[in-house]
Scaffold this motif. Structure first.
Motif, PDB file in Angstrom:
ATOM      1  N   TYR A 226       0.859  -1.193   0.000  1.00  0.00           N
ATOM      2  CA  TYR A 226       0.000   0.000   0.000  1.00  0.00           C
ATOM      3  C   TYR A 226       0.891   1.238   0.000  1.00  0.00           C
ATOM      4  O   TYR A 226       2.006   1.226   0.541  1.00  0.00           O
ATOM      5  CB  TYR A 226      -0.916   0.017   1.226  1.00  0.00           C
ATOM      6  CG  TYR A 226      -1.892  -1.130   1.268  1.00  0.00           C
ATOM      7  CD1 TYR A 226      -3.145  -1.022   0.679  1.00  0.00           C
ATOM      8  CD2 TYR A 226      -1.550  -2.342   1.870  1.00  0.00           C
ATOM      9  CE1 TYR A 226      -4.039  -2.087   0.699  1.00  0.00           C
ATOM     10  CE2 TYR A 226      -2.438  -3.408   1.900  1.00  0.00           C
ATOM     11  CZ  TYR A 226      -3.680  -3.269   1.313  1.00  0.00           C
ATOM     12  OH  TYR A 226      -4.562  -4.324   1.332  1.00  0.00           O
ATOM     13  N   THR A 227       0.380   2.286  -0.597  1.00  0.00           N
ATOM     14  CA  THR A 227       1.157   3.521  -0.667  1.00  0.00           C
ATOM     15  C   THR A 227       0.908   4.400   0.555  1.00  0.00           C
ATOM     16  O   THR A 227      -0.196   4.417   1.114  1.00  0.00           O
ATOM     17  CB  THR A 227       0.820   4.325  -1.936  1.00  0.00           C
ATOM     18  OG1 THR A 227      -0.602   4.482  -2.041  1.00  0.00           O
ATOM     19  CG2 THR A 227       1.356   3.639  -3.170  1.00  0.00           C
ATOM     20  N   VAL A 228       1.949   5.152   0.941  1.00  0.00           N
ATOM     21  CA  VAL A 228       1.866   6.144   2.009  1.00  0.00           C
ATOM     22  C   VAL A 228       2.690   7.358   1.585  1.00  0.00           C
ATOM     23  O   VAL A 228       3.574   7.266   0.732  1.00  0.00           O
ATOM     24  CB  VAL A 228       2.397   5.612   3.365  1.00  0.00           C
ATOM     25  CG1 VAL A 228       1.590   4.439   3.852  1.00  0.00           C
ATOM     26  CG2 VAL A 228       3.872   5.258   3.259  1.00  0.00           C
ATOM     27  N   GLN A 261       4.330  21.366  15.359  1.00  0.00           N
ATOM     28  CA  GLN A 261       3.410  20.959  14.303  1.00  0.00           C
ATOM     29  C   GLN A 261       3.553  19.468  14.021  1.00  0.00           C
ATOM     30  O   GLN A 261       4.652  18.994  13.749  1.00  0.00           O
ATOM     31  CB  GLN A 261       3.711  21.717  13.013  1.00  0.00           C
ATOM     32  CG  GLN A 261       3.431  23.192  13.073  1.00  0.00           C
ATOM     33  CD  GLN A 261       3.664  23.812  11.723  1.00  0.00           C
ATOM     34  OE1 GLN A 261       2.879  23.625  10.807  1.00  0.00           O
ATOM     35  NE2 GLN A 261       4.757  24.535  11.586  1.00  0.00           N
ATOM     36  N   PRO A 262       2.475  18.739  14.072  1.00  0.00           N
ATOM     37  CA  PRO A 262       2.576  17.312  13.759  1.00  0.00           C
ATOM     38  C   PRO A 262       2.717  17.083  12.263  1.00  0.00           C
ATOM     39  O   PRO A 262       2.147  17.814  11.458  1.00  0.00           O
ATOM     40  CB  PRO A 262       1.242  16.754  14.273  1.00  0.00           C
ATOM     41  CG  PRO A 262       0.287  17.908  14.164  1.00  0.00           C
ATOM     42  CD  PRO A 262       1.108  19.141  14.450  1.00  0.00           C
ATOM     43  N   ALA A 263       3.500  16.089  11.915  1.00  0.00           N
ATOM     44  CA  ALA A 263       3.526  15.655  10.521  1.00  0.00           C
ATOM     45  C   ALA A 263       2.204  14.953  10.221  1.00  0.00           C
ATOM     46  O   ALA A 263       1.546  14.404  11.110  1.00  0.00           O
ATOM     47  CB  ALA A 263       4.700  14.725  10.279  1.00  0.00           C
ATOM     48  N   GLN A 264       1.805  14.989   8.965  1.00  0.00           N
ATOM     49  CA  GLN A 264       0.557  14.346   8.562  1.00  0.00           C
ATOM     50  C   GLN A 264       0.869  13.224   7.583  1.00  0.00           C
ATOM     51  O   GLN A 264       1.538  13.446   6.566  1.00  0.00           O
ATOM     52  CB  GLN A 264      -0.379  15.378   7.922  1.00  0.00           C
ATOM     53  CG  GLN A 264      -0.747  16.499   8.876  1.00  0.00           C
ATOM     54  CD  GLN A 264      -1.662  17.512   8.217  1.00  0.00           C
ATOM     55  OE1 GLN A 264      -2.863  17.309   8.103  1.00  0.00           O
ATOM     56  NE2 GLN A 264      -1.089  18.609   7.772  1.00  0.00           N
ATOM     57  N   ARG A 276      -0.715  -0.404   9.680  1.00  0.00           N
ATOM     58  CA  ARG A 276      -0.531   0.925  10.273  1.00  0.00           C
ATOM     59  C   ARG A 276       0.042   0.799  11.681  1.00  0.00           C
ATOM     60  O   ARG A 276       0.911   1.585  12.079  1.00  0.00           O
ATOM     61  CB  ARG A 276      -1.869   1.668  10.297  1.00  0.00           C
ATOM     62  CG  ARG A 276      -2.261   2.249   8.924  1.00  0.00           C
ATOM     63  CD  ARG A 276      -3.623   2.890   8.968  1.00  0.00           C
ATOM     64  NE  ARG A 276      -4.688   1.917   8.811  1.00  0.00           N
ATOM     65  CZ  ARG A 276      -5.887   1.999   9.369  1.00  0.00           C
ATOM     66  NH1 ARG A 276      -6.170   3.007  10.178  1.00  0.00           N
ATOM     67  NH2 ARG A 276      -6.808   1.081   9.148  1.00  0.00           N
ATOM     68  N   GLU A 277      -0.432  -0.173  12.423  1.00  0.00           N
ATOM     69  CA  GLU A 277       0.091  -0.373  13.777  1.00  0.00           C
ATOM     70  C   GLU A 277       1.572  -0.749  13.734  1.00  0.00           C
ATOM     71  O   GLU A 277       2.350  -0.338  14.613  1.00  0.00           O
ATOM     72  CB  GLU A 277      -0.714  -1.448  14.495  1.00  0.00           C
ATOM     73  CG  GLU A 277      -2.123  -0.995  14.863  1.00  0.00           C
ATOM     74  CD  GLU A 277      -2.943  -2.104  15.492  1.00  0.00           C
ATOM     75  OE1 GLU A 277      -3.922  -1.785  16.182  1.00  0.00           O
ATOM     76  OE2 GLU A 277      -2.605  -3.295  15.265  1.00  0.00           O
ATOM     77  N   TYR A 278       1.969  -1.526  12.745  1.00  0.00           N
ATOM     78  CA  TYR A 278       3.383  -1.884  12.618  1.00  0.00           C
ATOM     79  C   TYR A 278       4.225  -0.632  12.361  1.00  0.00           C
ATOM     80  O   TYR A 278       5.292  -0.447  12.952  1.00  0.00           O
ATOM     81  CB  TYR A 278       3.576  -2.895  11.491  1.00  0.00           C
ATOM     82  CG  TYR A 278       4.999  -3.394  11.392  1.00  0.00           C
ATOM     83  CD1 TYR A 278       5.423  -4.486  12.128  1.00  0.00           C
ATOM     84  CD2 TYR A 278       5.933  -2.750  10.570  1.00  0.00           C
ATOM     85  CE1 TYR A 278       6.737  -4.940  12.054  1.00  0.00           C
ATOM     86  CE2 TYR A 278       7.248  -3.187  10.499  1.00  0.00           C
ATOM     87  CZ  TYR A 278       7.640  -4.285  11.250  1.00  0.00           C
ATOM     88  OH  TYR A 278       8.947  -4.717  11.190  1.00  0.00           O
ATOM     89  N   PHE A 290      -2.404   9.561  11.125  1.00  0.00           N
ATOM     90  CA  PHE A 290      -2.684   8.793   9.920  1.00  0.00           C
ATOM     91  C   PHE A 290      -4.046   9.200   9.351  1.00  0.00           C
ATOM     92  O   PHE A 290      -5.036   9.274  10.076  1.00  0.00           O
ATOM     93  CB  PHE A 290      -2.720   7.292  10.234  1.00  0.00           C
ATOM     94  CG  PHE A 290      -1.455   6.572   9.878  1.00  0.00           C
ATOM     95  CD1 PHE A 290      -1.069   6.457   8.556  1.00  0.00           C
ATOM     96  CD2 PHE A 290      -0.659   6.001  10.854  1.00  0.00           C
ATOM     97  CE1 PHE A 290       0.085   5.762   8.212  1.00  0.00           C
ATOM     98  CE2 PHE A 290       0.492   5.326  10.530  1.00  0.00           C
ATOM     99  CZ  PHE A 290       0.865   5.204   9.202  1.00  0.00           C
ATOM    100  N   HIS A 291      -4.080   9.455   8.035  1.00  0.00           N
ATOM    101  CA  HIS A 291      -5.336   9.830   7.381  1.00  0.00           C
ATOM    102  C   HIS A 291      -5.497   9.000   6.108  1.00  0.00           C
ATOM    103  O   HIS A 291      -4.588   8.943   5.272  1.00  0.00           O
ATOM    104  CB  HIS A 291      -5.350  11.320   7.018  1.00  0.00           C
ATOM    105  CG  HIS A 291      -5.054  12.231   8.173  1.00  0.00           C
ATOM    106  ND1 HIS A 291      -6.008  12.583   9.100  1.00  0.00           N
ATOM    107  CD2 HIS A 291      -3.902  12.843   8.556  1.00  0.00           C
ATOM    108  CE1 HIS A 291      -5.465  13.390   9.997  1.00  0.00           C
ATOM    109  NE2 HIS A 291      -4.197  13.554   9.700  1.00  0.00           N
ATOM    110  N   GLU A 292      -6.656   8.389   5.948  1.00  0.00           N
ATOM    111  CA  GLU A 292      -6.939   7.637   4.720  1.00  0.00           C
ATOM    112  C   GLU A 292      -7.208   8.619   3.590  1.00  0.00           C
ATOM    113  O   GLU A 292      -7.901   9.619   3.770  1.00  0.00           O
ATOM    114  CB  GLU A 292      -8.145   6.728   4.931  1.00  0.00           C
ATOM    115  CG  GLU A 292      -8.438   5.828   3.745  1.00  0.00           C
ATOM    116  CD  GLU A 292      -9.596   4.877   4.024  1.00  0.00           C
ATOM    117  OE1 GLU A 292     -10.008   4.148   3.112  1.00  0.00           O
ATOM    118  OE2 GLU A 292     -10.093   4.880   5.168  1.00  0.00           O
TER     119      GLU A 292
END
Length: 698
Positions: A226-228, A261-264, A276-278, A290-292
């Motif tokens: 999956y891409t991120v 500032q948090p990274a997104q 995602r948990e990994y 994390f945002h879908e």
């Protein structure tokens, strides 16, 4: 509900309303299919920028004291909730338009984009060869395992990655994870495939890499990928939005609270929770960050989808030659006779190229001054400036180094210019020069002659075919004298207040005179209306957010002055509010070319005045940048601008009207026939060329 005590559209929601207008254009079946893809790409870019620029500010404002938020009528938590819901709905519509409308329409016209589907056997050998020959060398696979720690951020900002889960073929009891970069900045995001089954085909680069992961990881069984991607903003823009004293107070509170500032992080739809948990456990990504984000990420690349068929594009429009620059007469000689106005992209950019090229070789030219906000690779203007300096001209450039987009490019060009003897004036910290301007001084027998370029847009020859702008070339004595005064300020970097009392009577400059002059012009229209004299105000602009000027437009509307605001981006003015703005119209135009012009038109008792500018009505532009506003003085050029504005006012194809809820409402034709401003303006400049004395003489 509209808060009548604070009668302004929220900047963030206005941005999203404008984004939705892009979706409307992408959904318009009268627009060629590839152009519809381009509008989806622009929408995706604007949404990405929203998360990069606007959301961090709101997250920061949620940390400041209640008294500041109350003063600003800002409630970040509820606003963010509304924003996320709005974007989620828009992204759903984005996907419906792409998969349900555009891709099927494209397929009907003989072009197929692989979209979450397996490749046809006929394309597999090509894909494998392309991967090995064109892509493999740019990949940087990195294993994520318990034996390694990752102190530095493993995901670079704005880069696309594949997260891969796999197992050893010899030992399938343990899962292995790796990340692989998708080198879309080096290899095109869309790979053109061989024609097959009577159709042209294309594929996403990450799908091609997915299909060839066994080549990259021999000996492993690929289970899923999956891409991120990640967005990291380097600094807040608080000082660009609020007066200095308030901005410093906000920043001090954020510092005390150790606000960071948090990274997104964004991930492809369908990525399972355990993956995602990994990542959370391995590279320290907070789950809340994390945002879908849809079937594919970085969909802004749709704007650069390859042209596989002319049927998918708008028909080519030839840039019209300005007949007053015939190639026989010097540009400077032409400007001695009359000012010249260029309407881009409808007219050719060549007169601007000639303006600088002639300045570089003309033996009478002694000095050249120019401000450069952004610099494009292989810039024609910089080559001309270097040539001019080597020819003994005194060349001074103001190079903007505050812009985040082109700092490295600007620094490289600055060195080249210095090596050629060009004087470089670097930007003042906290003050950007956004003005698009140049001055050429010629020494002739009768004294000094001055020639100026003044534009609503920049010196981008390539993008001049995509963006609507106007450029004035003039030798007007007072106007060019005042421009020289402005360049003197940039050279000395004196305090701006010293220049507030200097005679800027033609050239209005932010920091010095512009806001006050605009208020005076609007007040004059109010006085004329009260006296029963002809009055109107038309403002064409990208962004309208300054509350002082908005309040003055409200006053004009209340007095009975017809006010028409034409915006291409965000707008804080609310039209149609009873007893406040029911005499004010706000329209928004989205079409083939990107609207970038800023034009101000005032009725003035029938002796109307027209101004062009590089300035939007925002706190940043009015108070933290150097922008210019200049009049169109030649009557024939004013007639041209009147026609341009009339076409915008009559547009019932690509214009929408905003209501009190920021809905983009289509405009009825009302028996006038179809009027499309950009097409009408192109036909108009064609008519200018055809009817010019030069062309008739030929």
């Amino acid at each position: 509900m509209i808060d009548v005590a604070h009668p302004y559209f929220d900047t963030n929601l206005s941005w999203l309303s404008n984004n939705y207008r892009l979706l409307l254009e992408a959904n318009d079946e009268t627009v060629p299919v590839r152009e519809r893809l381009r509008f989806l790409g622009i929408y995706a870019y604007q949404t990405k920028e929203f998360f990069r620029v606007r959301v961090p500010n709101l997250l920061a404002m949620a940390e400041v004291s209640n008294d500041i938020r109350t003063k600003l009528n800002l409630f970040p938590d509820s606003l963010l909730e509304h924003i996320y819901e709005t974007i989620e709905n828009q992204l759903t519509e984005f996907n419906d338009i792409l998969t349900g409308r555009i891709l099927p329409a494209m397929l009907e016209q003989g072009t197929h984009l692989y979209y979450r589907e397996p490749f046809a056997p006929e394309h597999l050998s090509f894909l494998r060869r392309f991967f090995i020959e064109k892509v493999f060398r740019y990949l940087q696979p990195v294993f994520l395992d318990s034996r390694r720690s990752f102190k530095a951020p493993i995901f670079e900002s704005k880069q696309l990655y594949l997260v891969v889960r796999m197992q050893h073929k010899q030992d399938q009891e343990e899962d292995w994870y790796a990340i692989v970069n998708v080198p879309s900045e080096t290899v095109s995001r869309f790979v053109e495939l061989p024609e097959w089954d009577g159709k042209r085909h294309a594929a996403f680069l990450e799908d091609l890499i997915r299909d060839n992961l066994p080549v990259l990881f021999p000996g492993y069984l690929i289970l899923e990928s999956y891409t991120v991607r990640v967005e990291r903003e380097t600094e807040l823009a608080i000082e660009d939005e609020y007066p200095m004293q308030l901005a410093q107070r906000i920043l001090k509170q954020l510092e005390k609270r150790n606000f960071v500032q948090p990274a997104q992080y964004f991930y492809e739809s369908g990525m399972p929770l355990y993956m995602r948990e990994y990542l959370v456990s391995k590279v320290a990504i907070p789950m809340n960050d994390f945002h879908e984000r849809g079937d594919y990420l970085l969909m802004q690349d749709l704007a650069a989808f390859p042209s596989l068929s002319k049927k998918l594009d708008y028909p080519f429009q030839r840039p019209v030659l300005n007949p007053n620059f015939d190639g026989q007469t010097s540009v400077f000689e032409s400007l001695q006779n009359a000012d010249q106005l260029l309407h881009l992209p409808y007219q050719s950019y060549e007169p601007i190229v000639r303006f600088f090229n002639e300045a570089a070789v003309d033996p009478h030219v002694r000095e050249i001054h120019v401000s450069l906000y952004k610099i494009s690779p292989n810039s024609f203007i910089l080559n001309s400036l270097i040539s001019a300096s080597r020819n003994g001209k005194r060349v001074t450039t103001y190079v903007e180094l505050n812009t985040k987009l082109d700092i490295q490019e600007n620094l490289q060009w600055s060195k080249k210019m210095r090596d050629a003897g060009v004087k470089i004036i670097l930007s003042v910290p906290g003050l950007k020069v956004h003005a698009k301007m140049a001055l050429v001084k010629r020494k002739v027998q009768k004294g000094w002659e001055r020639y100026a370029f003044l534009g609503t847009g920049g010196f981008y020859r390539l993008t001049s075919r995509e963006i609507v702008d106007h450029a004035l070339l003039t030798s007007h004595r007072e106007l060019t004298n005042e421009l020289e005064l402005l360049f003197g300020y940039l050279s000395t970097q004196d305090e701006p207040k010293k220049y507030k009392y200097l005679p800027f009577n033609y050239l209005y400059v932010t920091q010095f005179t512009l806001q006050k002059r605009l208020l005076d012009l609007i007040d004059r229209e109010i006085a004329n209306c009260n006296a029963g004299l002809k009055s109107f105000i038309t403002i064409k602009i990208n962004q309208l957010q300054d509350h002082i000027l908005i309040d003055k437009l409200y006053q004009a509307g209340q007095a009975g002055v017809p006010v028409h605001v034409i915006v291409s981006e965000s707008c804080g003015l609310i039209p149609g509010l009873p007893s406040l703005s029911d005499n004010v119209i706000v329209s928004r135009h989205v079409d083939r070319y990107i609207e970038n012009t800023r034009i101000f038109h005032f009725g003035n008792r029938g002796n109307d005045e027209i101004f062009l500018t590089s300035c939007d009505w925002t706190y940043r532009n009015l108070h933290r940048r150097i922008d210019i506003c200049f009049p169109v003085l030649d009557e024939s050029l004013k007639n041209q601008m009147r026609m341009v504005l009339r076409n915008y006012a009559n547009d019932n194809q690509k214009a929408v009207r905003l209501d009190v809820y920021q809905n983009n409402l289509r405009i009825a034709e009302d028996g006038k026939g179809k009027v499309r401003a950009q097409d009408a303006n192109y036909r108009f400049v064609e008519k200018i060329e055809k009817n010019s004395p030069v062309r008739k003489a030929e």
